[in-house]
Design an enzyme around this catalytic site. Structure first.
Site, mmCIF file in Angstrom:
data_model
loop_
_atom_site.group_PDB
_atom_site.id
_atom_site.type_symbol
_atom_site.label_atom_id
_atom_site.label_comp_id
_atom_site.label_asym_id
_atom_site.label_seq_id
_atom_site.Cartn_x
_atom_site.Cartn_y
_atom_site.Cartn_z
ATOM 1 C CE1 TYR A 185 -4.334 -1.384 0.321
ATOM 2 C CE2 TYR A 185 -3.059 -3.130 1.367
ATOM 3 C CZ TYR A 185 -4.228 -2.685 0.763
ATOM 4 O OH TYR A 185 -5.277 -3.542 0.613
ATOM 5 C CB CYS A 196 -0.971 3.640 10.184
ATOM 6 S SG CYS A 196 0.062 3.329 8.752
HETATM 7 C C1 UDX Z 1 -3.248 7.150 8.413
HETATM 8 C C2 UDX Z 1 -2.718 8.596 8.370
HETATM 9 O O1 UDX Z 1 -3.813 9.494 8.092
HETATM 10 C C3 UDX Z 1 -1.634 8.730 7.303
HETATM 11 O O2 UDX Z 1 -1.066 10.035 7.334
HETATM 12 C C4 UDX Z 1 -0.545 7.694 7.570
HETATM 13 O O3 UDX Z 1 0.443 7.749 6.546
HETATM 14 C C5 UDX Z 1 -1.133 6.299 7.637
HETATM 15 O O4 UDX Z 1 -2.169 6.252 8.620
HETATM 16 P P1 UDX Z 1 -4.942 5.725 6.940
HETATM 17 O O5 UDX Z 1 -4.876 4.751 8.080
HETATM 18 O O6 UDX Z 1 -4.723 5.213 5.570
HETATM 19 O O7 UDX Z 1 -3.872 6.898 7.150
HETATM 20 O O8 UDX Z 1 -6.387 6.444 6.936
HETATM 21 P P2 UDX Z 1 -7.040 7.634 7.777
HETATM 22 O O9 UDX Z 1 -7.784 8.482 6.840
HETATM 23 O O10 UDX Z 1 -6.071 8.310 8.662
HETATM 24 O O11 UDX Z 1 -8.128 6.874 8.666
HETATM 25 C C6 UDX Z 1 -7.763 5.991 9.711
HETATM 26 C C7 UDX Z 1 -9.006 5.517 10.436
HETATM 27 O O12 UDX Z 1 -9.606 6.601 11.168
HETATM 28 C C8 UDX Z 1 -10.100 4.986 9.507
HETATM 29 O O13 UDX Z 1 -10.686 3.846 10.083
HETATM 30 C C9 UDX Z 1 -11.085 6.131 9.435
HETATM 31 O O14 UDX Z 1 -12.393 5.713 9.130
HETATM 32 C C10 UDX Z 1 -10.989 6.687 10.849
HETATM 33 N N1 UDX Z 1 -11.406 8.092 10.970
HETATM 34 C C11 UDX Z 1 -10.735 9.068 10.301
HETATM 35 C C12 UDX Z 1 -12.480 8.423 11.790
HETATM 36 O O15 UDX Z 1 -13.093 7.553 12.419
HETATM 37 N N2 UDX Z 1 -12.841 9.732 11.913
HETATM 38 C C13 UDX Z 1 -12.185 10.739 11.263
HETATM 39 O O16 UDX Z 1 -12.571 11.911 11.433
HETATM 40 C C14 UDX Z 1 -11.095 10.390 10.431
HETATM 41 P P1 ADP Z 2 2.413 -1.413 3.675
HETATM 42 O O1 ADP Z 2 0.976 -1.110 4.004
HETATM 43 O O2 ADP Z 2 3.367 -0.924 4.738
HETATM 44 O O3 ADP Z 2 2.834 -1.001 2.306
HETATM 45 P P2 ADP Z 2 2.069 -4.150 2.780
HETATM 46 O O4 ADP Z 2 1.909 -5.367 3.622
HETATM 47 O O5 ADP Z 2 0.940 -3.677 1.942
HETATM 48 O O6 ADP Z 2 2.567 -3.003 3.785
HETATM 49 O O7 ADP Z 2 3.313 -4.337 1.794
HETATM 50 C C1 ADP Z 2 4.596 -4.735 2.189
HETATM 51 C C2 ADP Z 2 5.201 -5.586 1.071
HETATM 52 O O8 ADP Z 2 6.572 -5.826 1.376
HETATM 53 C C3 ADP Z 2 4.567 -6.975 0.892
HETATM 54 O O9 ADP Z 2 4.107 -7.119 -0.441
HETATM 55 C C4 ADP Z 2 5.710 -7.970 1.195
HETATM 56 O O10 ADP Z 2 5.683 -9.121 0.347
HETATM 57 C C5 ADP Z 2 6.931 -7.108 0.892
HETATM 58 N N1 ADP Z 2 8.170 -7.538 1.560
HETATM 59 C C6 ADP Z 2 8.382 -7.740 2.878
HETATM 60 N N2 ADP Z 2 9.675 -8.079 3.097
HETATM 61 C C7 ADP Z 2 10.297 -8.092 1.886
HETATM 62 C C8 ADP Z 2 11.637 -8.355 1.446
HETATM 63 N N3 ADP Z 2 12.611 -8.657 2.306
HETATM 64 N N4 ADP Z 2 11.882 -8.294 0.113
HETATM 65 C C9 ADP Z 2 10.923 -7.953 -0.769
HETATM 66 N N5 ADP Z 2 9.651 -7.675 -0.418
HETATM 67 C C10 ADP Z 2 9.339 -7.741 0.894
#
Ligand code: UDX
Ligand code: ADP
Length: 496
Positions: A13, A275
């Site tokens: 991601y 996260c």
């Molecule tokens: C988060 C951070 O925003 C981003 O900067 C970091 O790089 C990764 O973590 P993400 O987890 O992808 O991003 O989504 P985000 O929009 O932050 O939402 C996180 C959770 O909080 C979701 O479940 C969302 O539905 C919830 N949320 C968000 C609420 O419940 N209320 C809000 O007002 C905002």
């Molecule tokens: P994020 O949300 O942090 O991007 P993901 O789980 O979506 O995490 O992606 C992490 C990717 O890293 C996975 O596709 C996994 O296969 C890859 N990965 C983990 N360790 C290694 C490695 N040593 N070499 C290559 N790819 C790796």
């Protein structure tokens, strides 16, 4: 130093969208995303990308095969790159020291060791995955301990702040780009090289440079602050439901204070995603290791409130359905952790579904972007159930919301997908068991219109009907003592 080739380890991601946008904005740089999973790479090279992200398809289509490549040839691409991004996953540890809290750095270490084994020439290694403070130092230690002749490294921290669902927009119009590096001429040169990549489309004043540790801590701090806002408004949603205040009105009123601001004040069934929880647990763990117990307890409470909110919402569903959902059919609309993504990591829908299944309900699930296999994998995971077969029998996954809601006793909105706003609720009501309930865990539906149709509506953070009095304390609050909440919380954490 002129950057000609970038290699990104990890096609997930973070790595996939980030590198796609770099390729889009830097046509003269060759960007290769490598992953050890051949299936994942095959998907990135197909018409059906492994992740759903608005706008991503177009960017990949424009650049793939020109200056954007997805490959399993990890060694070759590490060797050819000027800059190597580490974008691997850093999940919470599930065993050993720091279990349930510390970040598991085995994938980061794996990537660092691979670089150490094969790199030639000078490399800038950029830590993009969210990692604990001082992780760059660990990467540096591994690389320096395995240093071969004519190889040199600079390690940078460049945390990614994109949100899923808006990743492309976030990358194109980043609020800021943060780069942490070593305070030395070589460190400054590496920071300048990476900055030159971003400067192709990000204004220079938005590229901020710090020392490595500040950069690492800033990422954890940003996520902790954002999650803390959600827990704060969610804690107030419980007060609103008990008093007759409306949490969206409260959020609007406080959000207009320019010191507070309007974003991230939407009460919900709880935050999810890969996260927030992981990073706060990590922060708590770091604080405990530093013997900063009060600070650790402060941030832990953000997670505790999130667990409380998920439990409180699930309990509200059961309590409203005459205190039993045994043999009732409940439809969960939305399974991803937020709209516009197919990601289900830490999705509150998992918690809600598990609670309803444990109480004997048949659960119908519809999500526009989450595949049935993913839903079943999440609900039959060992940390969710001891009896996957029984779970599979009571879970039905649908490909349209109308069949999903048919003959159910209640609808539970767990994700704020736009398409749920425009469903034909008259038609849905006709097909449901009566009395028909809607539990809106995202505050997206017009409760008055639904009530007119005949639904009983419970919206998070809002009083039900006009009968709530100031003295009424909901059952969920009465039975959730702090002690019980703590037990539930730790139970959940240790199961992970
Ligand atoms: C988060 C951070 O925003 C981003 O900067 C970091 O790089 C990764 O973590 P993400 O987890 O992808 O991003 O989504 P985000 O929009 O932050 O939402 C996180 C959770 O909080 C979701 O479940 C969302 O539905 C919830 N949320 C968000 C609420 O419940 N209320 C809000 O007002 C905002
Ligand atoms: P994020 O949300 O942090 O991007 P993901 O789980 O979506 O995490 O992606 C992490 C990717 O890293 C996975 O596709 C996994 O296969 C890859 N990965 C983990 N360790 C290694 C490695 N040593 N070499 C290559 N790819 C790796």
């Amino acid at each position: 130093m002129e950057v000609k080739r970038i290699c990104c380890i990890g096609a997930g991601y973070v790595g996939g969208p980030t590198c796609s946008v770099i390729a889009l904005k830097c046509p003269e740089i060759t960007v290769t995303v490598v992953d050890r999973s051949p299936q994942r790479i095959a998907q990135w090279n197909s018409d059906s990308l492994p992740i759903y992200e608005p706008g991503l398809d177009e960017v990949v289509r424009k650049c793939r095969g020109k200056n954007l490549f997805f490959s399993t040839e990890i060694e070759k691409n590490i060797q050819e790159a000027d800059i190597i991004f580490i974008c691997v996953n850093t999940p919470t540890k599930t065993f050993g020291n720091g279990k349930g809290r510390a970040a598991d750095l085995k994938y980061v270490e794996g990537a660092a060791r691979m670089i150490a084994d094969v790199a030639i020439g000078h490399k800038i290694v950029v830590e993009k995955s969210t990692v604990p403070v001082k992780a760059a130092e660990s990467i540096s230690n591994i690389l320096q301990a395995n240093l071969r002749e004519s190889v040199s490294y600079q390690i940078l921290s460049n945390p990614e702040f994109l949100s899923e669902g808006t990743a492309i927009e976030d990358l194109l119009k980043a609020d800021r780009v943060l780069i942490g590096g070593e305070d030395s001429p070589a460190g400054h040169a590496a920071v300048a090289a990476l900055s030159s990549v971003y400067m192709r489309w990000i204004p220079a004043e938005k590229i901020i440079t710090t020392n490595t540790w500040s950069s690492e801590l800033s990422k954890l701090a940003a996520n902790a602050f954002l999650a803390q806002r959600i827990s704060s408004i969610n804690s107030l949603s419980a007060v609103c439901e008990a008093t007759g205040a409306d949490v969206s009105e409260v959020a609007r009123a406080i959000g207009m204070d320019s010191r507070i601001g309007p974003k991230f004040l939407k009460a919900s069934v709880g935050f999810g995603g890969s996260c927030f929880q992981k990073d706060i647990l990590n922060l708590v763990y770091i604080c405990e290791c530093l013997n900063l117990m009060e600070v650790a307890a402060y941030w832990q409470q953000v997670i505790n409130i999130n667990e409380y909110q998920k439990s409180r919402f699930s309990a509200k569903v059961i309590e409203s359905l005459f205190n039993t959902v045994t043999d009732k059919r409940i439809c969960i609309l939305g399974f991803s952790f937020k709209k516009d993504t197919g990601d289900t990591r830490e999705s509150p829908a998992i918690h809600v579904a598990k609670t309803l299944i444990d109480e004997g309900a048949y659960v119908h699930i519809y999500d526009p972007k989450v595949y049935e296999a993913q839903i079943r994998e999440d609900l039959t995971h060992p940390r969710v159930t001891d009896d996957p077969e029984a779970t599979n029998q009571v879970v039905s996954v649908f490909t349209d919301p109308y069949s999903a809601t048919k003959r159910t006793h209640a609808i539970v909105i767990c994700t704020e997908w736009d398409e749920f706003l425009t469903l034909d609720y008259e038609k849905i009501y006709q097909g449901m068991m009566k009395p028909a309930y809607v539990f809106d865990g995202r505050m997206i539906l017009d409760d008055e219109a639904l009530t007119k149709i005949g639904f009983h509506v419970h919206t998070i953070g809002k009083k039900v009907g006009r009968h709530t009095t100031l003295t009424r304390i909901p059952l969920t609050l009465r039975c959730s003592t702090p002690q019980k909440l703590r037990e539930n919380h730790f139970d959940n954490i240790w199961k992970k």
